[in-house]
Design a protein around this motif. Structure first.
Motif, PDB file in Angstrom:
ATOM      1  N   TRP A  29       0.673  -1.267  -0.110  1.00 32.61           N
ATOM      2  CA  TRP A  29       0.132   0.647   0.143  1.00 32.61           C
ATOM      3  C   TRP A  29       0.667   0.854  -0.047  1.00 32.61           C
ATOM      4  N   GLY A  30       1.799   1.492   0.692  1.00 32.87           N
ATOM      5  CA  GLY A  30       3.016   2.322   0.775  1.00 32.87           C
ATOM      6  C   GLY A  30       3.537   2.551  -0.346  1.00 32.87           C
ATOM      7  N   GLU A  31       4.099   1.799  -1.564  1.00 31.63           N
ATOM      8  CA  GLU A  31       5.061   1.442  -2.309  1.00 31.63           C
ATOM      9  C   GLU A  31       3.664   2.294  -3.435  1.00 31.63           C
ATOM     10  N   LEU A  32       2.576   1.622  -3.415  1.00 29.64           N
ATOM     11  CA  LEU A  32       1.621   2.729  -4.452  1.00 29.64           C
ATOM     12  C   LEU A  32       1.033   4.055  -4.523  1.00 29.64           C
ATOM     13  N   ASN A  33       1.089   4.549  -2.740  1.00 33.37           N
ATOM     14  CA  ASN A  33       0.745   5.346  -2.622  1.00 33.37           C
ATOM     15  C   ASN A  33       1.868   6.872  -3.232  1.00 33.37           C
ATOM     16  N   ARG A  34       2.437   6.099  -2.991  1.00 31.69           N
ATOM     17  CA  ARG A  34       4.404   6.657  -3.446  1.00 31.69           C
ATOM     18  C   ARG A  34       3.519   6.491  -5.277  1.00 31.69           C
ATOM     19  N   GLU A  35       3.721   5.337  -5.794  1.00 31.07           N
ATOM     20  CA  GLU A  35       3.454   5.574  -7.201  1.00 31.07           C
ATOM     21  C   GLU A  35       1.671   6.539  -7.328  1.00 31.07           C
ATOM     22  N   LEU A  36       0.880   7.101  -6.458  1.00 31.54           N
ATOM     23  CA  LEU A  36       0.477   7.429  -6.986  1.00 31.54           C
ATOM     24  C   LEU A  36       0.232   8.762  -7.203  1.00 31.54           C
ATOM     25  N   ARG A  37       1.008   9.331  -5.573  1.00 37.68           N
ATOM     26  CA  ARG A  37       1.516  10.797  -5.438  1.00 37.68           C
ATOM     27  C   ARG A  37       2.260  10.774  -6.747  1.00 37.68           C
ATOM     28  N   ASP A  38       3.411   9.938  -6.830  1.00 32.21           N
ATOM     29  CA  ASP A  38       4.658  10.532  -8.010  1.00 32.21           C
ATOM     30  C   ASP A  38       3.457  10.858  -9.306  1.00 32.21           C
ATOM     31  N   ALA A  39       2.440   9.759  -9.363  1.00 29.34           N
ATOM     32  CA  ALA A  39       1.852   9.996 -10.543  1.00 29.34           C
ATOM     33  C   ALA A  39       1.111  11.611 -10.846  1.00 29.34           C
ATOM     34  N   GLY A  40       0.531  12.047  -9.545  1.00 27.45           N
ATOM     35  CA  GLY A  40      -0.318  13.490  -9.078  1.00 27.45           C
ATOM     36  C   GLY A  40      -1.383  13.404  -9.708  1.00 27.45           C
ATOM     37  N   VAL A  41      -2.125  12.295  -9.162  1.00 25.11           N
ATOM     38  CA  VAL A  41      -3.070  11.626  -9.782  1.00 25.11           C
ATOM     39  C   VAL A  41      -4.200  11.635  -8.676  1.00 25.11           C
ATOM     40  N   VAL A  42      -4.140  11.849  -7.355  1.00 25.61           N
ATOM     41  CA  VAL A  42      -4.672  11.368  -6.282  1.00 25.61           C
ATOM     42  C   VAL A  42      -5.349  13.049  -5.748  1.00 25.61           C
ATOM     43  N   VAL A  43      -7.046  13.143  -5.512  1.00 22.38           N
ATOM     44  CA  VAL A  43      -7.806  14.662  -5.257  1.00 22.38           C
ATOM     45  C   VAL A  43      -7.884  14.587  -3.982  1.00 22.38           C
ATOM     46  N   GLY A  44      -7.970  13.474  -3.399  1.00 18.72           N
ATOM     47  CA  GLY A  44      -8.405  12.830  -1.721  1.00 18.72           C
ATOM     48  C   GLY A  44      -8.135  11.071  -1.667  1.00 18.72           C
ATOM     49  N   ALA A  45      -8.385  10.676  -0.242  1.00 18.14           N
ATOM     50  CA  ALA A  45      -8.077   9.476  -0.227  1.00 18.14           C
ATOM     51  C   ALA A  45      -8.118   9.608   1.266  1.00 18.14           C
ATOM     52  N   SER A  46      -9.115   8.537   1.784  1.00 18.73           N
ATOM     53  CA  SER A  46      -8.696   8.043   3.438  1.00 18.73           C
ATOM     54  C   SER A  46      -9.086   6.864   3.813  1.00 18.73           C
ATOM     55  N   GLY A  47      -8.205   6.445   4.428  1.00 21.21           N
ATOM     56  CA  GLY A  47      -9.184   5.474   5.197  1.00 21.21           C
ATOM     57  C   GLY A  47     -10.883   5.429   5.887  1.00 21.21           C
ATOM     58  N   LEU A  48     -11.250   4.546   6.615  1.00 18.76           N
ATOM     59  CA  LEU A  48     -12.919   4.755   7.085  1.00 18.76           C
ATOM     60  C   LEU A  48     -12.981   4.059   8.133  1.00 18.76           C
ATOM     61  N   HIS A  49     -12.972   4.093   9.788  1.00 12.90           N
ATOM     62  CA  HIS A  49     -14.123   3.675  10.247  1.00 12.90           C
ATOM     63  C   HIS A  49     -14.653   3.031   9.303  1.00 12.90           C
ATOM     64  N   VAL A  50     -14.951   0.958   9.881  1.00  8.23           N
ATOM     65  CA  VAL A  50     -15.569   0.748   9.660  1.00  8.23           C
ATOM     66  C   VAL A  50     -16.986   0.515  10.545  1.00  8.23           C
ATOM     67  N   ASP A  51     -17.221   1.258  11.057  1.00  3.71           N
ATOM     68  CA  ASP A  51     -18.725   0.110  12.209  1.00  3.71           C
ATOM     69  C   ASP A  51     -18.809   1.780  13.154  1.00  3.71           C
ATOM     70  N   ALA A  52     -18.847   2.931  12.578  1.00  6.42           N
ATOM     71  CA  ALA A  52     -18.869   4.254  12.894  1.00  6.42           C
ATOM     72  C   ALA A  52     -19.937   5.562  12.986  1.00  6.42           C
ATOM     73  N   THR A  53     -20.869   4.986  11.852  1.00  2.00           N
ATOM     74  CA  THR A  53     -21.128   6.070  10.876  1.00  2.00           C
ATOM     75  C   THR A  53     -22.478   6.563  12.072  1.00  2.00           C
ATOM     76  N   THR A  54     -22.755   7.012  10.877  1.00  3.13           N
ATOM     77  CA  THR A  54     -24.048   7.849  11.513  1.00  3.13           C
ATOM     78  C   THR A  54     -24.660   8.794  10.441  1.00  3.13           C
ATOM     79  N   THR A  55     -25.886   8.751  10.473  1.00  2.00           N
ATOM     80  CA  THR A  55     -26.894   9.168   9.658  1.00  2.00           C
ATOM     81  C   THR A  55     -27.318   9.760   9.591  1.00  2.00           C
ATOM     82  N   VAL A  56     -27.720  11.561   8.800  1.00  2.00           N
ATOM     83  CA  VAL A  56     -28.310  12.648   9.214  1.00  2.00           C
ATOM     84  C   VAL A  56     -29.748  12.460   8.213  1.00  2.00           C
ATOM     85  N   ARG A  57     -31.267  12.536   8.813  1.00  2.02           N
ATOM     86  CA  ARG A  57     -31.930  12.509   7.650  1.00  2.02           C
ATOM     87  C   ARG A  57     -32.901  14.153   7.905  1.00  2.02           C
TER      88      ARG A  57
END
Lengths: 117, 409
Positions: A29-57
């Motif tokens: 993953w580290g290598e791929l993220n470096r590659e993505l950064r070098d290619a200048g294609v990442v607008v945004g990215a993040s990991g997500l907590h998988v079970d801490a979701t809140t919904t608003v209506r």
């Protein structure tokens, strides 16, 4: 052209934390993220907590905040990338390099382009 | 007094090229291209009816369609000025229109790769290729694929929007993607051919059109991608198979087996063209399943009479095909070829082994092959039993009738 990549994995599949396989995957993953950064294609990215979701209506003018949705047990959404690349082939080529593609799945969504000022 | 214009014929011939040129110029927006080409055809119906056919109908249609597209984009841009948060997706387009054959063919090839992109569902690829690249009407495609026109139209609209919105590239893929993508394109061309070929009866002529269109596309791909062995292999396979079309059905429209076909009715010119394409494929590497199947068809075509068929060669080729595609159907064909080459006993022994394969359980072709080899071994009664099993298992009325005739079952 912007694409949202939604990364899913089925719990229990893929390398488990604390194993050498897990460390090897983290290095990839580290290598791929470096590659993505070098290619200048990442607008945004993040990991997500998988079970801490809140919904608003908003109902009758009142915001209603609730817990969930609870994480699906079949496939967890655990990360996302927003990439700026030429076309779908370029987006799927990056997706195919992600380790999660080997045991999970990566949904590639073309983004409708709005400008925020 | 001039002859009445065959507008349908002209539209059918010109439409795919015009659509390809416009869609490529619109950066792959096949949805918009489809709309403006349709408008250009309507305009032509009025204009040509009044003033007669222009010198270059394709260029005329392209110019009109392109102007419509520019109008549409200008209107959308004006609308966006009043909704400034929405960015225009593209800044500018080239304004010149050219309609020269090599450029047009490149555009058609690009369109073929877009229509056969793996991000589209397999069935949709075939339907979209039939509509956009082959130029069949929605009604014709619906009849060919046995779906309703409404459902077909919906899936075509959705597919064109996906090409535009997901930005499925409108080009021949780069080298690293080419083998996989070309295989996908050749598969669609092959399915287009079999959709036309697999039906016994041909009342409408659509099915023959589908075969001819598949051959035209295979020829286009082979000419524009001369280094790809399988492109030539597929062209050879289609030409050699289609060459037998005049002899495949009898006067009543019933299927005639290879053994009983009147070989004098095979299309000699097409066989020669198929042999030439096969020779090209064999000079190149790697040889895939289409090239090997073409070699099998060529071996059949070389035999002036059924009795002169080189079954040893055909059995060896099926062996090679089985290495490439280890399917029960290929194994079955190989067993029959060995039975024809080395005597029915050798083939029947292989068929007995295959019968243990669960995938062939209740498979009519297995029983039919047994019946054929048993008959050749002189075991008429056992052959009749096997034929009855084949008839019971077959899902095709035409095949059931053919089996009944062959074995008096």
């Amino acid at each position: 052209m912007h694409y949202l990549l939604l990364l899913h994995f089925p719990p229990g599949r893929g390398p488990q934390e604390g194993t050498p396989e897990f460390d090897a995957e983290m290095a990839r993953w580290g290598e791929l993220n470096r590659e993505l950064r070098d290619a200048g294609v990442v607008v945004g990215a993040s990991g997500l907590h998988v079970d801490a979701t809140t919904t608003v209506r908003t109902r009758d003018g009142e915001p209603v905040v609730t817990d969930g949705p609870y994480a699906e047990t079949t496939e967890l959404l655990f990360s996302f990338y927003v990439l700026d690349v030429e076309d779908l082939d370029a987006a799927t080529a990056w997706a195919a390099k992600m380790p999660a593609a080997e045991y999970g799945s990566i949904e590639v969504r073309p983004m409708v382009h709005y400008e925020f000022r | 007094m001039s002859a009445p214009l065959d507008l349908d014929g002209i539209f059918r011939a010109e439409r795919p090229a015009v659509l390809a040129v416009i869609a490529r110029r619109l950066d792959g927006d096949l949805a918009l291209a489809e709309d403006v080409v349709q408008e250009a055809l309507l305009a032509a119906t009025v204009e040509w009816g009044r003033r007669g056919l222009p010198d270059a109908p394709g260029a005329w249609l392209t110019t009109v369609a392109w102007n419509r597209a520019l109008d549409r984009l200008r209107r959308e841009r004006t609308a966006r000025i009043h909704a400034p948060s929405l960015l225009p997706p593209r800044e500018s387009y080239e304004l010149e229109t050219t309609f020269e054959r090599p450029a047009v063919e490149d555009d058609q090839l690009a369109m073929l790769f877009a229509c056969c992109h793996p991000a589209l569902a397999a069935r949709t690829r075939l339907a979209l290729t039939l509509r956009s690249v082959a130029g069949l009407t929605v009604a014709e495609i619906a009849r060919l694929l046995l779906v309703s026109e409404a459902a077909l139209e919906r899936s075509l609209v959705r597919a064109r929007r996906k090409i535009r919105d997901a930005r499925i590239p409108f080009r021949v893929p780069p080298d690293e993607l080419l083998p996989e993508r070309l295989a996908g394109v050749l598969r669609v061309v092959y399915l287009l051919f079999t959709a036309g070929h697999d039906s016994a009866r041909d009342a409408s002529g659509i099915r023959a059109d589908a075969c001819e269109e598949a051959i035209r596309l295979a020829r286009l791909v082979a000419r524009l991608m001369p280094d790809m062995a399988e492109a030539h292999g597929l062209l050879a396979l289609l030409l050699l198979t289609d060459a037998r079309r005049p002899a495949r059905l009898d006067a009543d429209g019933e299927l005639v087996s290879l053994e009983r076909q009147d070989r004098g009715r095979w299309d000699a010119e097409q066989i020669a063209a198929g042999d030439a394409a096969l020779a090209t494929a064999l000079r190149l590497r790697p040889h895939g399943a289409y090239t090997v199947q073409a070699a099998i068809a060529a071996t059949h075509a070389r035999a002036a009479r059924f009795e002169q068929t080189d079954w040893g060669e055909i059995a060896a080729l099926y062996g090679r095909l089985h290495e490439l595609e280890p399917t029960p159907v290929v194994a079955l064909n190989r067993a029959v070829a060995i039975g024809m080459a080395d005597g029915p006993g050798a083939g029947l022994a292989l068929l007995d082994e295959l019968a243990a394969d669960a995938r062939l359980d209740g498979f009519a072709a297995l029983h039919a092959a047994r019946a054929e080899l048993l008959l050749r071994a002189g075991e008429r009664e056992a052959a009749a039993t096997a034929a009855a099993a084949a008839i019971a298992a077959s899902g095709s009325e035409a095949e059931r009738r053919a089996l009944a005739r062959r074995f008096d079952a």
